[in-house]
Design an enzyme around this catalytic site. Structure first.
Site: not given
Ligand code: URA
Length: 434
Positions: A82, A161, A168, A183, A187
């Site tokens: 990621h 999220d 946010r 967050s 995930k």
């Protein structure tokens, strides 16, 4: 328990108990706590942070706010990567098939462009027909049969999220280490992976502009993973200038196809291989980085990574002929070059400005509901440290609408700085956190 009591405590620098955090996240996801109270809580967290224990429970409560995937019947080790987001950051598209071709399962669940940064889903959708909406049972099937799948977040995974991120976004509470880390990690942990390599971008085109903040973010995410028995490591990598040449959607996908054929810009190649090495070592199929590197190189020379990508394209309804004929990808109707105004050395090639210019051209979204134009984009020809002559092209711009080109060119004119002396070379891999 009332939300006001929790808000007052967090506002005054106190801590919340495990039970209070679980209750708050569950109640918010169930629409029992209104956005205005959650907004106040997010701001209190933004200002006062969360303790390590609070963060662990916060992330875990988000993770369990919806369904989680179960790949326990798939014998291969599941490894994902990621990136925290950058400009020209197309690496997943080449990296995932390279790693899958080495025998690991890669459940790549990606996002769309956010602000000035691009998104893997938008880039993949440049391939005619390619479908990124994959429901959980198909996701499972593709991972099991091909060892790889490239899709978007499903509706039922980590709903907390989805709601918190949207809140946010409109309350000035995005760039917070506990909120970003929970967050991202909630995930990723919902994907039932065994190992995760994080690419935490640092620099002008990244969320985290300074190394100290990026390192703290990396340490926090690694800590959350470790508490959940998932092997996680993070690389801190440079994002002052775009990665590779292409910034856009179809042009970035084309660059990845070239990378899978062994022809890619050196910066994109270096970061891709290093991330891949870490994935193979964490995934247990290589003993060390050197062995992993040899394995990854073999996927390019043998063509096995390209074949893996072809399998995925076919399975997800894309046209595999793009692999042999890049002109089947959407093409911009018009092109223009931006020329260097003087001789000298490139001292700055500003990733954020180039990313924003790409959005202005139509390659990203100015509003959430905007359609992305996959054909437009920027080819960056001059990177930091290079010697340039007056009149030489700094970039080539593929465009469709004159007004959008005008807005993009205004930004691009300020994206390069040319000086008399070459700048100090900067490393691409800045550090690592384990
Ligand atoms: N990406 C995410 O998924 N969440 C954040 O908070 C920031 C970047």
């Amino acid at each position: 328990m009332t939300v006001v009591e929790l808000l007052e405590r967090k506002r005054d620098g106190g801590t919340l108990s495990d039970e209070e955090i679980r209750w708050l996240i569950t109640s918010y996801t169930a629409d029992e706590v209104p956005d205005y109270q959650m907004s106040a809580m997010l701001m209190a967290i933004f200002l006062n942070g969360l303790t390590g224990d609070e963060l662990a429970v916060w992330a875990e409560s988000m993770l369990h706010s919806g369904d989680t995937l179960d790949f326990s019947d798939i014998p291969m080790t599941k490894v994902d990567k990621h990136s925290t987001g950058g400009v020209g950051d197309k690496l997943s598209i080449a990296l995932a098939p390279m790693v899958a071709a080495c025998g690991l399962a890669v459940p790549m669940m990606s996002g769309r462009g956010l602000g000035h940064t691009g998104g893997t889903l938008d880039k993949l959708e440049a391939i005619p027909g390619f479908r990124t909406q994959v429901d959980p049972s198909e996701f499972h099937h593709l991972l099991k049969t091909i060892g790889m799948v490239m899709g978007g977040q499903t509706e039922t995974l980590v709903p907390a999220d989805r709601r918190l991120y949207a809140l946010r976004d409109v309350t000035g509470t995005v760039p917070s280490v506990p909120l970003i880390s929970s967050s991202i990690m909630s995930k990723k942990l919902a994907e039932d992976i065994d190992a995760l390599v994080l690419d935490v971008k640092v620099g002008k085109g990244a969320f985290m502009q300074d190394e100290e903040q990026a390192r703290l973010l990396a340490e926090t995410m690694v800590g959350i993973g470790t508490r959940h028995d998932t092997k996680v490591m993070a690389l801190l990598t440079a994002m002052d200038e775009p990665l590779g040449t292409a910034v856009g959607n179809a042009n970035e996908t084309a660059e990845c196809i070239e990378m899978l054929k062994g022809d890619a810009p050196p910066d994109a190649t270096e970061v891709t291989y290093r991330l891949g090495e870490e994935m193979l070592v964490l995934g247990g199929v290589a003993a060390d980085n050197a062995e992993a590197r040899t394995m990854l190189e073999a996927t390019i020379t043998s063509g096995s990574a390209l074949e893996k990508f072809e399998e995925v394209i076919v399975a997800q309804d894309g046209d595999p002929r793009v692999l042999e004929d890049l002109s089947l990808l959407p093409q911009a109707p018009e092109f223009v070059e931006l020329e260097a105004p003087r001789d000298g050395y490139i001292t700055e090639c500003h990733a954020r400005r180039i990313g924003v210019a790409g959005v202005q051209l139509g390659g990203g979204r100015l509003r959430k509901e905007d359609e992305v134009d996959p054909a437009v984009g920027i080819w960056v020809f001059a990177k930091e440290g290079e010697r340039i002559e007056r009149g030489q092209p700094l970039a080539r711009i593929g465009w469709r609408e004159g007004a959008k080109l005008g807005a993009a060119m205004e930004i691009l004119e300020d994206a390069w700085t040319i000086g008399d002396e070459p700048p100090e070379p900067k490393p691409l891999i800045i550090g690592e956190v384990r």
